[in-house]
Scaffold this motif. Structure first.
Motif, PDB file in Angstrom:
ATOM      1  N   GLN A  23     -27.076  49.025  23.708  1.00  0.00           N
ATOM      2  CA  GLN A  23     -27.070  47.685  22.951  1.00  0.00           C
ATOM      3  C   GLN A  23     -25.653  47.200  22.941  1.00  0.00           C
ATOM      4  O   GLN A  23     -25.155  47.325  21.672  1.00  0.00           O
ATOM      5  CB  GLN A  23     -27.804  48.469  21.414  1.00  0.00           C
ATOM      6  N   ARG A  51     -22.060  61.704  18.029  1.00  0.00           N
ATOM      7  CA  ARG A  51     -21.810  60.299  17.990  1.00  0.00           C
ATOM      8  C   ARG A  51     -22.811  59.342  18.678  1.00  0.00           C
ATOM      9  O   ARG A  51     -23.031  59.637  19.821  1.00  0.00           O
ATOM     10  CB  ARG A  51     -20.331  60.131  18.695  1.00  0.00           C
ATOM     11  N   THR A  88     -18.832  58.700  12.314  1.00  0.00           N
ATOM     12  CA  THR A  88     -19.055  57.704  12.090  1.00  0.00           C
ATOM     13  C   THR A  88     -18.495  56.852  10.744  1.00  0.00           C
ATOM     14  O   THR A  88     -18.277  57.975  10.000  1.00  0.00           O
ATOM     15  CB  THR A  88     -20.496  57.041  12.025  1.00  0.00           C
ATOM     16  N   ARG A 110     -23.452  44.869  19.357  1.00  0.00           N
ATOM     17  CA  ARG A 110     -24.303  45.092  18.325  1.00  0.00           C
ATOM     18  C   ARG A 110     -25.644  44.636  18.620  1.00  0.00           C
ATOM     19  O   ARG A 110     -26.403  44.119  17.759  1.00  0.00           O
ATOM     20  CB  ARG A 110     -23.876  44.920  16.854  1.00  0.00           C
TER      21      ARG A 110
HETATM   22  N1  LIG Z   1     -21.758  41.000  17.757  1.00  0.00           N
HETATM   23  C1  LIG Z   1     -20.397  41.690  18.054  1.00  0.00           C
HETATM   24  N2  LIG Z   1     -20.406  42.788  18.436  1.00  0.00           N
HETATM   25  C2  LIG Z   1     -19.249  43.629  18.498  1.00  0.00           C
HETATM   26  C3  LIG Z   1     -17.976  42.935  18.184  1.00  0.00           C
HETATM   27  N3  LIG Z   1     -16.997  43.994  18.390  1.00  0.00           N
HETATM   28  C4  LIG Z   1     -17.550  45.005  18.809  1.00  0.00           C
HETATM   29  N4  LIG Z   1     -19.012  44.684  18.909  1.00  0.00           N
HETATM   30  C5  LIG Z   1     -20.088  45.875  19.175  1.00  0.00           C
HETATM   31  O1  LIG Z   1     -20.110  46.524  18.435  1.00  0.00           O
HETATM   32  C6  LIG Z   1     -20.740  47.810  19.059  1.00  0.00           C
HETATM   33  C7  LIG Z   1     -19.698  49.029  18.426  1.00  0.00           C
HETATM   34  O2  LIG Z   1     -20.226  49.771  17.118  1.00  0.00           O
HETATM   35  P1  LIG Z   1     -19.848  51.259  17.231  1.00  0.00           P
HETATM   36  O3  LIG Z   1     -18.689  51.710  17.720  1.00  0.00           O
HETATM   37  O4  LIG Z   1     -21.458  51.893  17.350  1.00  0.00           O
HETATM   38  O5  LIG Z   1     -19.597  51.354  15.770  1.00  0.00           O
HETATM   39  P2  LIG Z   1     -20.146  50.886  14.336  1.00  0.00           P
HETATM   40  O6  LIG Z   1     -21.712  50.678  14.059  1.00  0.00           O
HETATM   41  O7  LIG Z   1     -19.347  49.857  13.940  1.00  0.00           O
HETATM   42  O8  LIG Z   1     -19.839  52.087  13.369  1.00  0.00           O
HETATM   43  P3  LIG Z   1     -18.884  53.490  13.691  1.00  0.00           P
HETATM   44  O9  LIG Z   1     -20.052  54.429  14.089  1.00  0.00           O
HETATM   45  O10 LIG Z   1     -18.146  53.708  12.373  1.00  0.00           O
HETATM   46  O11 LIG Z   1     -18.065  53.137  14.885  1.00  0.00           O
HETATM   47  C8  LIG Z   1     -20.790  47.899  20.437  1.00  0.00           C
HETATM   48  O12 LIG Z   1     -21.791  47.412  20.914  1.00  0.00           O
HETATM   49  C9  LIG Z   1     -19.855  46.640  20.676  1.00  0.00           C
HETATM   50  O13 LIG Z   1     -19.978  46.037  21.776  1.00  0.00           O
HETATM   51  C10 LIG Z   1     -17.981  41.686  17.742  1.00  0.00           C
HETATM   52  O14 LIG Z   1     -17.142  41.123  17.306  1.00  0.00           O
HETATM   53  N5  LIG Z   1     -19.113  41.200  17.831  1.00  0.00           N
END
Ligand SMILES: Nc1nc2c(ncn2[C@@H]2O[C@H](COP(=O)(O)OP(=O)(O)OP(=O)(O)O)[C@@H](O)[C@H]2O)c(=O)[nH]1
Length: 400
Positions: A282, A237, A340, A285
């Motif tokens: 990070q 993951r 993912t 996101r």
């Molecule tokens: N900018 C922003 N970041 C968010 C939000 N909600 C969650 N995050 C961030 O998104 C990231 C989570 O992404 P991941 O769990 O890696 O997931 P993903 O890329 O969406 O894809 P998966 O692997 O399918 O879970 C983390 O860094 C969280 O802090 C939001 O509303 N806005």
């Protein structure tokens, strides 16, 4: 996971021309909270790309510089916004195994990013020509509250000064850079930084790596400490830090649940290949905690997660995965099964020259969709809906 299969079958009947592993974008549904939070025009953008700009739909553009109108909320929120939080110096991962009562084997869907129909979406992430350099500075054994044991590896690198982590389940998975001898170090130095075989015990003086090997149960010869005896491919993951979801119980996202579930799957006794959670710092996101909190306020003002980022002049997703690729290579991995729903992650983690191959994608279906606990909240459902409709996530909307 029987209902995952059911969901997949349902997808197949609606999109005959697509391969069976492709989870198609579903028609907009009338989810009560989302009807309130997001206007129908904003839900029209495709998973394969943003909708054409128009006076009413330009908020779905992926261009961070686009002019985006700030919309007023159509209904008042039931909950007040969270109180202010201190940004922590370090966010520990959540406890694996909690709230996930039933053991179940992860089901992988074969993927192949080298062909357009390979189940990895249509977007090609921009990758740097070469991978960053990483070094495992230290590792330590962490017994967890679920009873499973893991080794936490802390990495340094040549692109940022953050402490990226690898949470490793399975003693056969070893870091090359950790095991490599360092100039002038003593055997005690090696023990203290975690470069040893077997277990530590009071009075131990030898690392087991400098001389004849101590049988670890899994590691083999001195030259081949990275070789895995098991033929099966480990679960991986790539997780991005989320202080709100992992530490302060936020129901705006599923990050905490995903971290717990990944750890649980990796520590199942049936999983002989082991597992790795690469925990990248990070936050939000890639925009950081402060900006993410602003984005949450924009979401409470009626924008979705993508629009909020764009309004703040950030890309919808500012992350990169080169560090994850480099860390996985350091941990001796060439082929992985990736947990993912995000097709972009598959291509990105494979690296610029497909240094790593993702053989299978294992979907991360929210536990509440499977009737296995978890939680439901309008915020997380809006978040997931936007990820499916605007960010190309391969989850079926049936759970919403
Ligand atoms: N900018 C922003 N970041 C968010 C939000 N909600 C969650 N995050 C961030 O998104 C990231 C989570 O992404 P991941 O769990 O890696 O997931 P993903 O890329 O969406 O894809 P998966 O692997 O399918 O879970 C983390 O860094 C969280 O802090 C939001 O509303 N806005």
């Amino acid at each position: 996971m029987p209902d995952l299969n059911a969901r997949q079958c349902q997808s197949e009947t609606t999109t005959q021309q697509l391969p069976s592993f492709y989870s198609p974008q579903t028609e907009t549904t009338s989810t009560p909270h989302n009807d309130d939070d997001v206007e129908p025009a904003d839900l029209s953008s495709s998973a394969n790309g943003p909708a054409p700009a128009s006076p009413t739909s330009n908020t779905s553009s992926s261009n961070p510089d686009a002019e985006l109108p700030l919309r007023l909320p159509t209904t008042p929120l039931a909950q007040p916004p969270p109180t202010s939080l201190l940004s922590p110096a370090f966010t520990p991962p959540a406890t694996p195994g909690t709230g996930t009562p039933l053991p179940s084997e992860p089901r992988g869907i074969p993927v192949d990013s080298s062909v357009p129909t390979g189940g990895c979406g249509s977007k090609r992430p921009r990758l740097l020509e070469s991978l960053p350099e990483v070094e495992c500075a230290v590792r330590a054994r962490i017994p967890t509250t679920s009873g499973a044991e893991m080794f936490l590896h802390l990495y340094t690198n040549n692109v940022d000064n953050k402490e990226h982590l690898a949470i490793v389940f399975g003693r056969q998975i070893r870091s090359r850079s950790l095991d490599a001898p360092r100039e002038g170090e003593t055997e005690l130095d090696r023990l203290v930084r975690g470069a040893y075989t077997g277990r530590l015990y009071p009075g131990r003086e030898e690392s087991g790596l400098a001389g004849p090997q101590i049988d670890d149960g899994n590691t083999s010869t001195q030259e081949g400490v990275n070789e895995q005896k098991e033929e099966t491919t480990p679960l991986v993951r790539i997780h991005s830090e989320c202080y709100t979801g992992e530490t302060v119980w936020s129901a705006r996202c599923d990050c905490g649940e995903q971290l717990d579930e990944a750890a649980r799957l990796m520590s199942l006794s049936s999983n002989k290949a082991g597992g790795i959670i690469v925990y990248l710092r990070q936050e939000g996101r890639g925009i950081g905690l402060g900006e993410k909190l602003k984005a949450y306020n924009l979401q409470d003002l009626g924008n979705d997660t993508v629009e909020a980022n764009l309004l703040l002049r950030h890309p919808a997703d500012a992350r990169s995965y080169g560090l994850a690729t480099a860390i996985l290579l350091d941990l001796g991995q060439k082929e992985i099964r990736l947990l993912t729903n995000n097709p972009e992650k598959i291509r990105a983690v494979e690296g610029p020259h497909r240094e790593i191959i993702v053989k299978e994608r294992v979907a991360m279906v929210p536990l509440s969709w499977k009737g296995r606990g978890g939680f439901r909240a309008p915020e997380v459902e809006g978040y997931l809906k936007t990820k499916i409709e605007k960010m190309g996530h391969m989850l079926d909307m049936g759970g919403l």
